[in-house]
Scaffold this motif. Sequence first.
Motif, PDB file in Angstrom:
ATOM      1  N   VAL A 190      64.471  89.378  32.311  1.00 33.63           N
ATOM      2  CA  VAL A 190      65.817  89.681  32.162  1.00 33.63           C
ATOM      3  C   VAL A 190      66.507  91.130  32.451  1.00 33.63           C
ATOM      4  O   VAL A 190      65.437  91.954  32.665  1.00 33.63           O
ATOM      5  CB  VAL A 190      66.138  89.267  30.624  1.00 33.63           C
ATOM      6  CG1 VAL A 190      65.593  88.178  29.929  1.00 33.63           C
ATOM      7  CG2 VAL A 190      65.563  90.491  29.599  1.00 33.63           C
ATOM      8  N   VAL A 191      67.603  91.097  32.616  1.00 30.81           N
ATOM      9  CA  VAL A 191      68.082  92.499  33.037  1.00 30.81           C
ATOM     10  C   VAL A 191      68.927  93.036  31.872  1.00 30.81           C
ATOM     11  O   VAL A 191      69.791  92.434  31.375  1.00 30.81           O
ATOM     12  CB  VAL A 191      69.012  92.259  34.175  1.00 30.81           C
ATOM     13  CG1 VAL A 191      69.284  93.806  34.620  1.00 30.81           C
ATOM     14  CG2 VAL A 191      68.220  91.819  35.337  1.00 30.81           C
ATOM     15  N   LEU A 192      68.509  94.233  31.511  1.00 34.97           N
ATOM     16  CA  LEU A 192      69.612  94.901  30.187  1.00 34.97           C
ATOM     17  C   LEU A 192      70.259  95.936  30.881  1.00 34.97           C
ATOM     18  O   LEU A 192      69.973  96.649  31.646  1.00 34.97           O
ATOM     19  CB  LEU A 192      68.509  95.286  29.243  1.00 34.97           C
ATOM     20  CG  LEU A 192      67.402  94.636  28.618  1.00 34.97           C
ATOM     21  CD1 LEU A 192      66.703  95.511  27.494  1.00 34.97           C
ATOM     22  CD2 LEU A 192      67.900  93.402  28.252  1.00 34.97           C
ATOM     23  N   CYS A 193      71.411  95.954  30.267  1.00 36.49           N
ATOM     24  CA  CYS A 193      72.299  97.368  30.419  1.00 36.49           C
ATOM     25  C   CYS A 193      73.184  97.904  29.132  1.00 36.49           C
ATOM     26  O   CYS A 193      73.427  97.035  28.193  1.00 36.49           O
ATOM     27  CB  CYS A 193      73.158  97.145  31.614  1.00 36.49           C
ATOM     28  SG  CYS A 193      74.735  96.107  31.312  1.00 36.49           S
ATOM     29  N   PRO A 194      73.789  98.863  29.185  1.00 34.23           N
ATOM     30  CA  PRO A 194      74.708  99.180  27.897  1.00 34.23           C
ATOM     31  C   PRO A 194      75.671  98.071  28.024  1.00 34.23           C
ATOM     32  O   PRO A 194      76.572  97.698  28.863  1.00 34.23           O
ATOM     33  CB  PRO A 194      74.910 100.644  28.374  1.00 34.23           C
ATOM     34  CG  PRO A 194      74.118 100.942  29.259  1.00 34.23           C
ATOM     35  CD  PRO A 194      73.573  99.895  29.915  1.00 34.23           C
ATOM     36  N   ILE A 233      72.477  91.566  27.674  1.00 30.19           N
ATOM     37  CA  ILE A 233      71.694  91.024  28.842  1.00 30.19           C
ATOM     38  C   ILE A 233      72.508  90.547  29.827  1.00 30.19           C
ATOM     39  O   ILE A 233      73.449  89.734  29.629  1.00 30.19           O
ATOM     40  CB  ILE A 233      70.700  89.779  28.313  1.00 30.19           C
ATOM     41  CG1 ILE A 233      69.707  90.345  27.320  1.00 30.19           C
ATOM     42  CG2 ILE A 233      69.987  89.280  29.469  1.00 30.19           C
ATOM     43  CD1 ILE A 233      68.984  89.259  26.758  1.00 30.19           C
ATOM     44  N   ILE A 234      72.341  90.693  31.106  1.00 30.85           N
ATOM     45  CA  ILE A 234      73.418  90.464  32.091  1.00 30.85           C
ATOM     46  C   ILE A 234      72.847  89.636  33.231  1.00 30.85           C
ATOM     47  O   ILE A 234      73.604  88.803  33.981  1.00 30.85           O
ATOM     48  CB  ILE A 234      73.948  91.885  32.733  1.00 30.85           C
ATOM     49  CG1 ILE A 234      72.906  92.708  33.355  1.00 30.85           C
ATOM     50  CG2 ILE A 234      74.833  92.628  31.789  1.00 30.85           C
ATOM     51  CD1 ILE A 234      73.403  94.007  34.296  1.00 30.85           C
ATOM     52  N   GLY A 235      71.539  89.261  33.189  1.00 30.52           N
ATOM     53  CA  GLY A 235      71.251  88.259  34.183  1.00 30.52           C
ATOM     54  C   GLY A 235      69.728  88.026  33.542  1.00 30.52           C
ATOM     55  O   GLY A 235      68.933  88.633  32.980  1.00 30.52           O
ATOM     56  N   THR A 277      78.856  90.765  34.644  1.00 31.51           N
ATOM     57  CA  THR A 277      78.968  89.368  34.466  1.00 31.51           C
ATOM     58  C   THR A 277      80.057  89.141  33.324  1.00 31.51           C
ATOM     59  O   THR A 277      80.431  89.937  32.511  1.00 31.51           O
ATOM     60  CB  THR A 277      77.830  88.809  33.502  1.00 31.51           C
ATOM     61  OG1 THR A 277      77.937  87.522  33.383  1.00 31.51           O
ATOM     62  CG2 THR A 277      77.312  89.474  32.411  1.00 31.51           C
ATOM     63  N   ASP A 278      80.792  88.063  33.224  1.00 30.76           N
ATOM     64  CA  ASP A 278      81.940  87.780  32.530  1.00 30.76           C
ATOM     65  C   ASP A 278      81.332  87.339  31.059  1.00 30.76           C
ATOM     66  O   ASP A 278      82.120  87.668  30.279  1.00 30.76           O
ATOM     67  CB  ASP A 278      82.797  86.632  33.043  1.00 30.76           C
ATOM     68  CG  ASP A 278      83.330  86.718  34.340  1.00 30.76           C
ATOM     69  OD1 ASP A 278      83.383  87.892  34.543  1.00 30.76           O
ATOM     70  OD2 ASP A 278      83.674  85.703  35.014  1.00 30.76           O
ATOM     71  N   THR A 279      80.177  87.086  31.118  1.00 26.51           N
ATOM     72  CA  THR A 279      79.606  86.582  29.674  1.00 26.51           C
ATOM     73  C   THR A 279      78.250  87.462  29.269  1.00 26.51           C
ATOM     74  O   THR A 279      77.224  86.684  29.396  1.00 26.51           O
ATOM     75  CB  THR A 279      79.433  84.941  29.729  1.00 26.51           C
ATOM     76  OG1 THR A 279      80.552  84.300  30.359  1.00 26.51           O
ATOM     77  CG2 THR A 279      79.259  84.756  28.160  1.00 26.51           C
ATOM     78  N   PRO A 280      78.337  88.592  28.990  1.00 26.46           N
ATOM     79  CA  PRO A 280      77.276  89.233  28.665  1.00 26.46           C
ATOM     80  C   PRO A 280      76.705  88.656  27.332  1.00 26.46           C
ATOM     81  O   PRO A 280      77.576  88.305  26.592  1.00 26.46           O
ATOM     82  CB  PRO A 280      77.603  90.871  28.672  1.00 26.46           C
ATOM     83  CG  PRO A 280      79.063  90.890  28.862  1.00 26.46           C
ATOM     84  CD  PRO A 280      79.665  89.277  28.858  1.00 26.46           C
ATOM     85  N   LEU A 311      67.524  89.523  38.869  1.00 25.38           N
ATOM     86  CA  LEU A 311      68.534  90.640  39.522  1.00 25.38           C
ATOM     87  C   LEU A 311      69.625  89.947  40.290  1.00 25.38           C
ATOM     88  O   LEU A 311      71.034  90.425  40.271  1.00 25.38           O
ATOM     89  CB  LEU A 311      67.635  91.413  40.610  1.00 25.38           C
ATOM     90  CG  LEU A 311      66.479  92.180  40.340  1.00 25.38           C
ATOM     91  CD1 LEU A 311      66.038  93.312  41.380  1.00 25.38           C
ATOM     92  CD2 LEU A 311      67.126  93.132  39.141  1.00 25.38           C
ATOM     93  N   GLU A 312      69.507  88.778  40.851  1.00 18.76           N
ATOM     94  CA  GLU A 312      70.497  88.013  41.666  1.00 18.76           C
ATOM     95  C   GLU A 312      71.485  87.454  40.622  1.00 18.76           C
ATOM     96  O   GLU A 312      72.750  87.739  40.624  1.00 18.76           O
ATOM     97  CB  GLU A 312      69.750  86.793  42.255  1.00 18.76           C
ATOM     98  CG  GLU A 312      70.692  86.092  43.334  1.00 18.76           C
ATOM     99  CD  GLU A 312      70.113  85.119  44.211  1.00 18.76           C
ATOM    100  OE1 GLU A 312      68.825  85.469  44.365  1.00 18.76           O
ATOM    101  OE2 GLU A 312      70.598  84.051  44.411  1.00 18.76           O
ATOM    102  N   ASP A 313      70.840  87.161  39.367  1.00 15.46           N
ATOM    103  CA  ASP A 313      71.692  86.524  38.402  1.00 15.46           C
ATOM    104  C   ASP A 313      72.685  87.699  37.835  1.00 15.46           C
ATOM    105  O   ASP A 313      73.869  87.619  37.477  1.00 15.46           O
ATOM    106  CB  ASP A 313      70.978  85.762  37.214  1.00 15.46           C
ATOM    107  CG  ASP A 313      71.645  85.172  36.430  1.00 15.46           C
ATOM    108  OD1 ASP A 313      72.568  84.426  36.637  1.00 15.46           O
ATOM    109  OD2 ASP A 313      71.190  85.098  35.022  1.00 15.46           O
ATOM    110  N   ALA A 314      72.094  88.872  37.640  1.00 15.90           N
ATOM    111  CA  ALA A 314      72.797  89.971  37.388  1.00 15.90           C
ATOM    112  C   ALA A 314      73.743  90.674  38.428  1.00 15.90           C
ATOM    113  O   ALA A 314      74.583  91.496  37.930  1.00 15.90           O
ATOM    114  CB  ALA A 314      71.961  91.085  36.690  1.00 15.90           C
ATOM    115  N   GLY A 315      73.594  90.127  39.637  1.00 10.66           N
ATOM    116  CA  GLY A 315      74.397  90.558  40.609  1.00 10.66           C
ATOM    117  C   GLY A 315      74.113  92.339  40.923  1.00 10.66           C
ATOM    118  O   GLY A 315      74.927  92.923  41.272  1.00 10.66           O
TER     119      GLY A 315
END
Lengths: 347, 389, 136
Positions: free
Chosen positions: B220-224, B6-8, B232-235, B34-38
């Motif tokens: 929440v936003v997911l990515c591999p 989760i990145i955001g 993000t620095d802290t995925p 989205l904003e949180d994940a950039g």
Amino acid sequence: MDVGIVSYGGYIPRWRIKPQDIAKTWGVDGDAISRGLNIVSKSVPSPDEDVITISVEATRNLLKKVQIDPKDIGAIYVGSESHPYAVKPTATVVAEAIEASPDLTAADYEFACKAGTAAIQTCMGLVASDMVKYGIAVGSDTSQGAPGDPLEYSASAGGAAFLLGKEKVVAKINETLSYTTDTPDFWRREGQTYPKHGGRFTGEPAYFKHVLTCAKNLFQRTGTGPEDYQYAVFHQPNGKFPVSAGKKLGFSIDQIKTGLLVPRIGNTYSGAVLLGLAAILDIADPDERVFVVGYGSGAGSDAFDITVRDEIENTRTDKCPTIEEMVESNNFVDYATYAKFRGKILM
Amino acid sequence: MRDVAIIGVGDTKFGELWDRSFRDIGIEAGLEALEDAGITGQQIDALFIGNMSAGKFIEQEHVAALVADYSGLSPRHIPAYRIEAAGACGAAALACAHMSVSSGTYNIVVVGGAEKMTDVGDTEAAEILSATADQEWESVFGATFASLYAMMARRHMHEYGTTREQMAAVAVKNHKNGSLNPSAQYQREINKDLVLGAPPVAEPLGLFDCAPLSDGGAAVVLCPLDVAKKFTDTPIKIAGYGQASDTLALHDRRDITTMDATVLAAKRALHNAKLATKDVDLAEVHDNFTITEIIAIEDLGFFEKGKGGPASEEGRTALNAEISINTSGGLKARGQPVGATGLAQVVEVFRQLQGDCGDRQVDGAEIGLTHSLGGTGASSVVHIFRRAD
Amino acid sequence: MGIPRFWRETPSRYNLIGTKCGNCGTIHFPPRVVCPSCHRKSIGKMERIHLSNEGTVVSYSIVHDAPHSFKMQKPYAIAMIELEGCCRLTAPIIDCDPSDVKIGMKVEATFRKLGEQEKDDVIHYGYKFRPARSER
């Protein structure tokens, strides 16, 4: 005619209201009304009870007293003046609820307070002619009097069901006859919530004329008199009329009291004379004889001469309560609760 | 299968949002995520929406397409799915989204949950919630949703001596946590007497044993995982998940003081994550009723069966105690907009693991767990999250 | 509520009809097509049977926040009941003070109105339970 009662069952809702509580709401003397009607309490159905549920409960109690295959029941007639539907039968629900359907005939009857006895006569005919093996006749009501009307002190809820047949008869119906005229003493027009009545006109030319004539005709037909019967039960719109009619016919209070339930549960309309008969059958001994006269406004009477048989003992069971056990209840509600239960509050 | 992170995250305030529509709240949470994940909408491959009953609450079905549309994504024609699993739908949407990224089907997906519950009256809302139980064989007979949980409570009291005071302790603790969460519906503390003296809803449960009706959204936003550091620095890695079902009707359960679906979902999630319950630093558990939290902390393995009540009363589940349970305030105080609930739990765990929770921060939080229920436990979803910096 | 949706369940609602798995003998209510224990082996062997109309209260609640159909009866007791020798179901306990309901109480089935959508709609009927004669 070798037709009789094979089994019977009753049902009375557990709630009661006192005439004093009704009278207080309308600013009249409740004690005087209670004395005048000879009614100390009347039964009140729960919001989830109606003629259909009462008829099913009574019929199921009937089936607890006898071993028969419900599929042998060829006819079900439910008499009531307060069927929950104007169109759609009560009897079909009863048939389904006791698993007698689908191979039977069923219909609802209405003849004010005598629709149940009319149903018994119909079943007798069907059984006697071998059109059906067994027939069920139910008389059941959740009657309403208009708020503040004298009827509100007596109109109550309850019902009884009778299984008629030729086999396993526990009480033989020796004779039945009717007396019918066009006498408008009490009515409810289509779409109206509450019935209207002719006041004192409901007495002499209506109730008494029909009950007494019908009773005398039955005496004559059977060659009997009051002394030949251990029990007598009459339609009981209040606690005074049946006692008065009984006395005029020569019955003693001892003969009448067992079937006289109205002082404690009020007038259960189509259920009234049938519940009285059921209360008698609960305690009657073999060979005792019962005299029954129903009455329905509009008007007519059905009378029955019944002899209890040895087989009555087979119906005594603790699988369901006796009528007396159902009559006895201390679950009183006040007028506000009663009005809520009976849908008398605009919502 | 790829690891997923989760990145955001984003959420709305929960509560009675009279001036906001379903569309408003669904989109607000998503845009914040989205904003949180950039990232921008252009980067989203798919949308997964958790929603229980928009059809009944706002008479609108097909809400996944609606959210995609009002998020401005209609020109891109991205796939949009709606997942329904009663109260667990947000968590189930995450599970499905996770599988889609893990399998390589999509790269960046947004998982959103939203419910708009206050457009109908309280009685109607309660009847809609009851439809998550067995409508034909429970609700029709007069069993309300609260009364089914009340039956669990009564039986738990009967078998384990659990008390109303112990249940009240759950509400008191969650309100205390909620008072520290700016997203919470109720940001005020309450005391035990208020809970015990509240009007009965379905005895033995009173008003303060029940989570409120709420509007709200969470996303929440997911990515591999292997590309997560780009955003993000802290995925936060989805370390494990488990989902389990059970009989729809409560009366068909083996035991009504435990939820087999939760026991199994937790077992699967922990196995998946190669972790044990004792490794978990904080947990957001489904506390739609106070008794539910007590049963959950037992079924998840934090406490022995029957000991959840005393543990709650002794403060062992408070913030930074033995195990921090429902630091967000839980469904009880944070609110319960059904579709958003399961994702709001994830939002809280994400923020805790990133160390962003201020006064309600769990010290040294590394591993978090979320537990979301559908119906009376016919669906249970457990996720385990881990810092991946 | 749709009429056919309710009507098709009347056998079970009026007369407590369940199914017994022809393979393992487990009884289910309402009727099921597949036994959760026997799966394929049970298909076609789920025999319809009458369940006992007597049971025991496993747990219960007294409902104060009532749905529309039950507003006139509140507060009322709703219980999980274990039918004698078979399975469990959920039903109101009537004909007693709700506070008299207890875990372990013996109850028996009765026939009552379950609800109606509006006053001019079809009335739905089915089982509710009351204290058994031995409890009265």
